[in-house]
Scaffold this active site. Structure first.
Site, short mmCIF file in Angstrom:
data_model
loop_
_atom_site.label_atom_id
_atom_site.label_comp_id
_atom_site.label_asym_id
_atom_site.label_seq_id
_atom_site.Cartn_x
_atom_site.Cartn_y
_atom_site.Cartn_z
N ASP A 97 0.81 -1.22 0.00
CA ASP A 97 0.00 0.00 0.00
C ASP A 97 0.84 1.27 0.00
OD1 ASP A 97 -2.35 -1.32 -0.08
OD2 ASP A 97 -3.09 -0.63 1.87
N ARG A 141 -8.48 19.46 21.94
CA ARG A 141 -7.25 18.86 22.42
C ARG A 141 -7.35 17.38 22.11
NH1 ARG A 141 -5.53 19.73 28.11
NH2 ARG A 141 -7.69 19.68 28.79
N ALA A 173 -8.85 3.14 5.87
CA ALA A 173 -7.49 2.98 6.40
C ALA A 173 -7.42 3.55 7.83
CB ALA A 173 -6.50 3.66 5.46
N TYR A 174 -6.57 4.52 8.07
CA TYR A 174 -6.33 5.02 9.42
C TYR A 174 -7.58 5.60 10.06
CZ TYR A 174 -3.69 7.47 13.12
OH TYR A 174 -3.20 7.92 14.33
#
Lengths: 274, 274, 274, 274
Positions: free
Chosen positions: A56, A158, A172-173
């Site tokens: 990938d 935050r 993906a992520y």
């Protein structure tokens, strides 16, 4: 989105030479292409097609590099079937042969364009096929940033970071961080916060046409812009990261219509029950 | 768990001198303590009590430092009520006065002990009040590690990292990563994966007596051990991070029984509806 | 999407008469409208505008009822600012006055169309502004169903149910079940599983043009189709629930451009920190 | 926690007679037990051991029924290995034979005790091995309830419901609702909200000794108490559901120490990567 078949004559071969396995495959493909009367190029610039051998990461890097020249890509990977490739090492000859004979479809994938602005000046500009991430560097503490969409202030957060993902990158992520799956045909972008301190920060899906602005707050830990999982670019306090749909798209050459959900079933083990 | 009140005579004053506000508060407290006949120490070692002025970070650092000497802590913070402190700047005199007069309770909090083993040798050993994290460094890619619990192999995971949190730490970073809240009286530890690639990795709560072993795989990105959000310690491939309940506990001196759920309601805005 | 202002003369007044508070408000609005020379109708059918007094449920019901007649809606609610209304009881006169004078914008919201097919026959067909849910009835066990999208099999799932939500509905029940927020301008639908037995079932966002088919498996517990939180319609084994973008859209009359993200900040307490 | 082996002579055989497959298995086991000189009982009351043939539901029902008499259980299931059984149909003879010869371990599992109080009177009292759920009935709307722990008010919540699960039940419905996994040795209970309207409601793990009180608010939709996935018991407004650790425990007879994490790996496909 399959397009009419075109003949490919000038073909770029791309792959990391570090691994002997990739090197052997590249040699084999080179011979095969020559036997079919194709010209093999080392540089993608003037090619009709680029064949990318590797995982990938290699594919993502090639997509980013070749997209300005408009070269379509076909991926060949060692391992399991991927979201971007469907030819494995064992089927190389058959797969490439079919493509040379015009039996293929082209899938277009949208890209995003990420830019760092420092005191009004552009410091870096790059495209991503999967995602752009503003995240923390090596420090353990949270970063702080302000998100605006189409000029409207959204929130100050935050968090470990925030992911701006394309439909391609949504599996993906962004998925690991709790984001939804976006169908590849959708002209949209998903914003997924990473480990936000505030529990009601959630993934937001928006039209790909919206301009996304992330301003790094000086109060947080040092942060980094990472694109498609490559080496990160350090950000400075008050830097602005601007992300938008890229003007160009990547074209993936595939053997057939993918069956997006079949792919998801395989990759995410859908249907499996505990 | 409130203990019988003891008299405090030798008191250590702790706070980062960087901020003028903290410095002013320290001066004021010093005077107040002297006026009550207390001896003010700069070092916590021989003290009966340590007064810590500052935020969560200062408190966590003090807890780790003073726990071997068994010194109880009281926190004074500038901002909002915290999970570990209930005295604000404005109530300093009243709060400390009450404690000197014996009107207080002691809450014991369990700690964890984290150790890095490299080729069988101990490279670092430290305690944490909130959590120990094996996470990625500045690189954008996933780390890989193997988790074992009480010697039994649990899983090999690709992720941004894994958090080993105490009940105290369960409302901090672990919560942001999707972990559950653990009641402070529970003798347990929670393991919370951070952005795991595999979607069925989940938080696991186990008895604090179990030995936790995280082995860093050479296949992943460089990883780092971070304790209570401090500066991280780089890990090397095949390093083993061993985490276990610490032998000692921290004692927090508070004005009254906290009301754990009242605190959660305040901090997490429970009761708020959209 | 604000449209050119139109004059409203024939106005339908809608509200549940059960509550004395709503009844008083309806009376007051009726008088106010008459004083401005408007005709007040009890039925929405022939109206230029419908004023809906009450909470989200009343508004959702009115939207479903009036959408075939193309009547635009304005909502007046007792409580806090809502995703669909921005006029409270206290501002009724001013708000309605402004609208009658042409100071307003129109927001279009997409709807979905849900149909139950039993042995090939249509048993029920209805529209939803927020969501259609195939969920379990009063029994405690899981239902089972098969999901197909555009004719392609996606998965068979055991779960409490599945939500098919519009962008408007993405901030309602779907959000509680872990789904993402969809910007109202997005022409998309989100599918959010409810407490799926399989941990890797995730929310999927797809183009609103895709046809969604949910087939109830005889192996699961009795299931029910619920639309916008109204009374549920029992389903039988092998029933097929078909959901698609509705041909028509609802038009919401508002005092000004909403500021979608400002609304989210308010409703989800974004910016709040623990 | 394996106990010393005891001899089993009087054995109860339990299974739903609805399925011919279960009936055949029961017959086969009956013969096998007689050939080994065991007395086969239809009622579990006076037995030394109960053999339960069927799925998780049958096992849960048997556990609840036999726990007051203190009879240990062994489960035989048709399908895949389970969290409570490790003997499949094919291994019946070998498995039961081993147990009769004393080659087994006993795993103790804690239970919870759930009681409905209406105007101060106990209306129902029952034990659960997995979980007690206060959830919505067949209506589509949210229920509302107030949660108190050890007499301390925790929150008022609008949700689909709330799960009170044992460590055994933490891998069942609670996991689907986003709860953590609790190690079976942990003397704890997990409270997992189901699709809470408030996004910051989170799973809370507490010592099994704490008393849990859920009061049904009259403002929400009709609610139901469901225990281990059985037929639900309708609740009335202002009913109080009290849940606490049960005085007794279930004893599961198994062929060997389970390997809890190995089981999780199998059931949750840990180690699988997308």
């Amino acid at each position: 989105m399959p397009s009419v078949a075109a003949k490919f004559r000038r073909i770029a071969l791309i792959g990391k030479l570090r691994s002997p396995e990739v090197e052997a495959s590249l040699g084999e493909i080179r011979k095969f292409l020559s036997s079919r009367g194709c010209e093999v190029l080392k540089d993608g610039g003037g090619a009709d097609l680029a064949i990318v051998v590797g995982g990938d990461g290699t594919m993502l890097a090639a997509a980013r590099e070749l997209v300005p020249a408009g070269v379509p890509l076909v991926g060949i990977n060692q391992g399991r079937v991927g979201f971007m490739t469907d030819i494995g090492y064992d089927d190389m000859r058959a797969g490439i042969g079919a493509i040379l004979e015009g039996r293929y479809v082209v899938e277009e994938r949208s890209l995003i364009d990420a830019e760092i602005l420092r005191e009004g000046k552009s410091m870096l500009r790059t495209v991503a096929l999967n995602e752009a991430v503003v995240g923390k560097g090596s420090q353990g503490r949270l970063i702080e940033f302000e998100l605006s969409l189409d000029g409207e202030f959204v929130y100050a957060l935050r968090a470990d970071g925030i992911i701006v993902a394309t439909p391609t990158g949504s599996t993906a992520y962004s998925l690991s961080a709790g984001g939804p799956i976006l169908h590849p045909d959708l002209d949209a972008i998903v914003l997924t916060p990473i480990c936000a301190h505030s529990l009601n920060a959630r993934a937001v899906v928006l039209s790909a046409g919206e301009a996304i602005t992330i301003r790094v707050e000086p109060t947080g830990a040092p942060s980094v812009l990472t694109v498609d999982g490559q080496e990160g670019e350090p950000l400075q306090p008050d830097d602005i990261v601007r992300v938008a749909r890229a003007a160009c798209r990547t074209r993936l050459v595939r053997l057939g219509r993918t069956g997006f959900y079949r792919l998801l079933r395989t990759k995410l083990s859908w249907g499996g029950e505990r």
